[in-house]
Design a protein around this motif. Structure first.
Motif: not given
Ligand SMILES: [Zn+2]
Length: 583
Positions: A17-39
């Motif tokens: 699949a594709e996580l649509r970001l300005p630079e799309s990421r093909e998954t299964p993938a790590l998302v540490d660097d694009v994750r914003e946890d609101a807490g």
């Protein structure tokens, strides 16, 4: 509604699949660097984040430990605001639902990891409760050894949290497990972190290596999904840790969940290397259809023969010799592990010509059990005037004798030493010599009817086309009506029928249950996208023939996803369209 996540390809429960970001990421993938946890809202009230296009925002959440009563979880349920940019809701198997987000974080993933049964049940409950086209995120569990089985189970998004913590603890991770750094004399990896002398390699390097190893393994997993061959890999990879093997076996027990998601045809070959292969959906489905849908239409004796390494069987040297001895006087059925039994008409049908197996001549008890059960069910349903078993001693012969006993039948055995030995072949020839030959017409018609039964359901071979003529040469047979209109053709590559519009009309008008996609008032060209689907038969599987019908169009095509996935998805190609007409 998933705006920022789109599934492109499926391989069983696994997806590319594709996580649509300005630079799309093909998954299964790590998302540490694009994750914003609101807490977590347990700690304090949180502001509703505005959301952003460049990150996956994990909405403010309350996670519950496993076993928290449903009413407590409900009382503390949180609202999930609609925000700009990709968002994820945190859910448990109990609270999982459609909250309108692009992805879902399984809150107790770390608790479940290591416990195969709870893990598989929790994962499947969650997956079935969230929309089919939403991403599933498991945080804090990924290792190079387990990401293939996690992806196989349907996980899309992961992070390096666990692997990095392990690294800082001095644990060096590889696809076959973990070692204490102190115990490693030679670094077995060529990633950038491992390019320092062994004595200078510290825990920080170890954490960096672990993340590299994860990324490398995820690339392999994505390639395997793209090729439709993740299962083959998982069967080998899962061996390194007991709970991974247990997860694979527990998943196999969730047949309904996997079957719905597994394509009915594939180009890729299937590798049979372990007894676990027998539990694959593709194998079970073939055995199930052959023993519940297929109907023998020949009046000739049956000859049971061993399978050949070369596929389709009829192109192998041994089957050429069997054929020369039989001369169209008998119906040939091949016995094989891991498929069970393959009637001659279905030798092209996936996966009968798409598997590769270990040939040792020895069968495991599980294989014998499986093939015997399939043969017994087959003979229970199909009557023959005589049964000839042209099989060697050992596994084949044992299975035949077992089924003979169990059904009270009498087989005639024709092999001396080896099935292709001159004496064996002449025994075979003389045993069937007084049977009448069937004609080419009978052979071709029975092939079309058998494939139709297999593909469309019991009785479809007679119901669907009625009287028909065949054209062209096997294996690319064409099915024409008596007045010359083409209804279908046999696709040699997969051994299934592909219908024309006239064939599709016959299907709709027949008593054979039609797999149907209902669309809005448009005329589809090339494909139908999921948002255009109003309803779809729940029985549709990826790769199935489907009738596509709406106020303005009637079409025939091949499904790209399951019926339930078409209805639930807000993105992606639901079906291809082969022929369409306006109405
Ligand atoms: Zn490394």
């Amino acid at each position: 509604m998933t705006d920022y996540f789109e599934v492109h390809e499926r391989d069983g429960a696994a997806r590319l699949a594709e996580l649509r970001l300005p630079e799309s990421r093909e998954t299964p993938a790590l998302v540490d660097d694009v994750r914003e946890d609101a807490g977590s809202l347990w700690a304090r009230e949180r502001e509703v984040p505005a959301g952003e296009e460049s990150a996956l925002t994990i909405l403010p959440h309350r996670a519950f430990p496993g076993g928290t009563p449903d009413e407590v979880q409900e009382a503390f349920a949180v609202d999930y605001p609609d925000l700009d940019g990709p968002s994820a809701a945190v859910v448990s198997p109990e609270t999982a639902d459609d909250y309108g987000t692009d992805a879902y974080v399984l809150s107790n993933a770390q608790e479940l990891a290591g416990h195969a049964r709870a893990f598989v049940e929790g994962l499947i409950d969650t997956r079935e409760s969230i929309p089919a086209d939403a991403g599933l995120y498991l945080s804090g569990v990924a290792t190079p050894a387990n990401v293939s089985i996690l992806a196989y189970a349907g996980v899309d998004l992961l992070d390096a949290d666990h692997a990095v913590v392990k690294g800082t603890q001095g644990k060096y991770l590889t696809t076959d497990g973990e070692r204490f750094l102190e115990d490693i004399e030679e670094l077995p990896c060529s990633c950038p972190a491992c390019q320092v002398p062994r004595e200078e390699f510290g825990r920080e390097d170890c954490a960096a290596h672990n993340e590299h190893a994860l990324q490398t393994e995820l690339r392999r997993v994505r390639r395997r999904i793209r090729e439709g061959r993740l299962r083959d890999y998982v069967e080998g990879q899962a061996r390194h840790e007991q709970w991974h093997t247990a997860v694979m076996r527990r998943l196999d027990q969730q047949y309904g969940h996997l079957e719905q998601r597994t394509p009915v045809v594939r180009q890729a070959e299937l590798t049979a290397a372990t007894d676990d292969t027998l539990n694959r959906v593709e194998i079970q489905r073939f055995a199930e259809r052959v023993t519940t849908r297929y109907q023998n239409r020949f009046d000739n004796p049956l000859v049971l023969v061993p399978c050949s390494a070369r596929k389709p069987y009829s192109e192998s040297q041994s089957h050429g010799q069997f054929h020369d001895a039989i001369q169209f006087r008998a119906h040939t059925v091949s016995m094989t592990s891991p498929i069970g039994v393959v009637p001659q008409e279905l030798e092209l049908t996936y996966p009968a010509q798409h598997y590769d197996t270990v040939v040792t001549g020895e069968w495991t008890p599980t294989e014998r059990e499986f093939v015997a059960n399939v043969l017994e069910a087959y003979l229970d349903r199909n009557d023959y005037p005589r049964i000839v078993a042209h099989v060697p001693e050992g596994g084949y012969r044992d299975i035949c004798e077992r089924v003979e006993d169990s059904l009270g039948l009498d087989f005639e055995y024709t092999v001396v030493d080896h099935p292709t030995a001159t004496e064996s072949l002449s025994n075979l020839a003389s045993t069937v010599s007084d049977a009448l030959k069937y004609s080419k017409r009978e052979r071709q018609h029975n092939t079309i009817r058998a494939v139709a039964d297999y593909q469309f359901g019991e009785g479809a071979g007679d119901e669907l086309f009625g009287e028909f003529r065949t054209g062209a040469r096997y294996p690319k047979l064409r099915v024409n009506s008596n007045d010359g209109e083409q209804l279908a053709m046999l696709v040699a590559q997969y051994g299934v029928l592909s219908l024309t519009l006239a064939g599709a009309r016959r299907w709709v008008d027949s008593d054979v249950p039609t797999k149907r996609i209902e669309i809005d008032g448009f005329v589809p060209h090339g494909s139908v996208l999921a948002p255009g689907v109003r309803d779809a038969s729940p029985e549709i599987r990826p790769g199935d023939e489907v009738v596509i019908e709406g106020p303005k169009a009637f079409a025939i095509g091949r499904a790209n996803m399951s019926g339930p996935a078409m209805v639930e998805s807000s993105r992606g190609i639901a079906s291809s369209v082969r022929h369409v007409t306006e109405q």
